[in-house]
Design an enzyme around this catalytic site. Sequence first.
Site, PDB file in Angstrom:
ATOM      1  CE  LYS A 188      -7.195 -10.748   0.522  1.00 26.94           C
ATOM      2  NZ  LYS A 188      -7.491 -10.958  -0.896  1.00 26.94           N
ATOM      3  CE  LYS A 192      -7.344  -6.962  -7.243  1.00 26.91           C
ATOM      4  NZ  LYS A 192      -7.020  -8.138  -6.426  1.00 26.91           N
ATOM      5  CD  GLU A 249      -2.213  -8.531  -3.008  1.00 26.11           C
ATOM      6  OE1 GLU A 249      -2.126  -7.286  -3.052  1.00 26.11           O
ATOM      7  OE2 GLU A 249      -3.262  -9.112  -2.724  1.00 26.11           O
ATOM      8  CG  ASP A 253      -3.997 -12.192  -1.249  1.00 20.57           C
ATOM      9  OD1 ASP A 253      -4.431 -12.550  -0.146  1.00 20.57           O
ATOM     10  OD2 ASP A 253      -4.730 -11.652  -2.115  1.00 20.57           O
ATOM     11  CG  ASP A 268      -3.428  -8.640  -6.101  1.00 21.02           C
ATOM     12  OD1 ASP A 268      -2.753  -9.673  -6.301  1.00 21.02           O
ATOM     13  OD2 ASP A 268      -4.473  -8.640  -5.419  1.00 21.02           O
TER      14      ASP A 268
HETATM   15  O1  OSB Z   1      -6.607 -10.533  -4.422  1.00 20.71           O
HETATM   16  O2  OSB Z   1      -6.589  -9.082  -2.917  1.00 20.71           O
HETATM   17  C1  OSB Z   1      -7.222  -9.773  -3.712  1.00 20.71           C
HETATM   18  C2  OSB Z   1     -10.891  -8.791  -3.501  1.00 20.71           C
HETATM   19  C3  OSB Z   1     -11.492  -9.998  -3.709  1.00 20.71           C
HETATM   20  C4  OSB Z   1     -10.727 -11.097  -3.932  1.00 20.71           C
HETATM   21  C5  OSB Z   1      -9.337 -10.996  -3.973  1.00 20.71           C
HETATM   22  C6  OSB Z   1      -8.712  -9.777  -3.757  1.00 20.71           C
HETATM   23  C7  OSB Z   1      -9.515  -8.657  -3.550  1.00 20.71           C
HETATM   24  C8  OSB Z   1      -8.919  -7.353  -3.364  1.00 20.71           C
HETATM   25  C9  OSB Z   1      -9.366  -6.476  -2.221  1.00 20.71           C
HETATM   26  O3  OSB Z   1      -8.081  -6.919  -4.122  1.00 20.71           O
HETATM   27  C10 OSB Z   1     -10.453  -5.531  -2.556  1.00 20.71           C
HETATM   28  C11 OSB Z   1     -10.980  -4.795  -1.353  1.00 20.71           C
HETATM   29  O4  OSB Z   1     -11.540  -5.413  -0.439  1.00 20.71           O
HETATM   30  O5  OSB Z   1     -10.908  -3.569  -1.358  1.00 20.71           O
HETATM   31 MG    MG Z   2      -4.587 -10.157  -3.683  1.00 17.86          MG
END
Ligand code: OSB
Ligand code: MG
Length: 373
Positions: free
Chosen positions: A265, A166, A216, A241, A191
């Site tokens: 998603k 992140k 991302e 995303d 991300d």
């Molecule tokens: O932005 O991808 C995202 C989890 C919750 C909300 C947003 C995100 C995420 C993740 C995935 O990064 C985490 C996972 O399920 O392993």
């Molecule tokens: Mg994401």
Amino acid sequence: MVAVTIQKVRLHRVKVPLKQPFSTHLQTVKERESILVEMIEMGGEIGLGECVAFSSPWYTEETVQSCWDALQKWLIPEIVGKTFQEPSELFQALQFIKGNRMAKAALDLASWDLFAKKTAQPLWQFIGGVRDSIDVGIVLTGSVDAAMFSRVEAARKMGYRRVKIKIDGATNVQDLKQLVDAFPHMLFYGDGNGIFHKLGMEALVAFDEVGLTLIEQPFLDDDWALHEEATRLMTTPIALDESIRSYADVERMVEKDAGRIIVLKSGRVGGITETLNIHELAKIHQLPMWIGGMIELGVSKAHNLALASLTQMQLPGDFSASNHYWEEDIVTPAIMLENGRMKLSNRAGIGVALNHQVLQTYCVESWHSNCLK
Ligand code: OSB
Ligand code: MG
């Protein structure tokens, strides 16, 4: 196709603690509140679904409570007692309700599991999947420091070949580059979760030298022009995303060239029916896709694994094993890695069942619709 008559729907609201907090600049999640769906048809077969909305609207507008209400008041009454020839028909029956896509998705997922079971096929085959094992990746949150190197190394040893980091205001380009360079056989995704809306385009472009496989969602959901600009300015592909909430959003991404990769998603787009429509569009435009995680439990993860078997799912998604977030997952068998991959089940449907003992431990409330006599 078989005809399925919905006899009743059961909902279980659960609260499951995470082993460690999941922290981003948007929110810290310590406990996963969620809704599990059992869709029961007249013959007694049960389809499973999971609602991926969070407790509060920090990631999308919907919440566990809004879905709990929408499911009970508006969505489930539309399907109980009705007969459907295929899952997309059930999905269509819910479309007069605006929005509420995560609530709809929970039912849509359950109906795909149910129809696959009724036709005695694994879900991944039922939807036309082309691979029986999936390349997987893990998401590691927290700062890029010495501890992160050890965590990536631990993930590598467990068999993960892709790590998603992140990015926030404190992420240093050079630190991240050192991490990426230290693991040449690993893919790294970054991300942003919209952080560059604050940090700006120049700060984003600086990440081009890191060697990430993709970046991302650098900007916000509706920052189409900024994503187009970033796609033009950068070598690192932009993956969208949060911006991808529907088929129309993918059309927009293509039309504006606002990104080159789709993070899918299924909860956010309304379920598997809409995901399959998006997948057809992605095929036409040769857009690679991958499955994004929602810190979900095993039911949603099993659906996601089936989706990851589709042709356009060409990059490893957010697929950590059950034991990454949970002491005990609510499904059996738990979802595990085998030689760095996840195997798709030969069992009919999603291939996992509810572990009722674990479910009881975490269940805070159950509800069921009236039975069809
Ligand atoms: O932005 O991808 C995202 C989890 C919750 C909300 C947003 C995100 C995420 C993740 C995935 O990064 C985490 C996972 O399920 O392993
Ligand atoms: Mg994401």
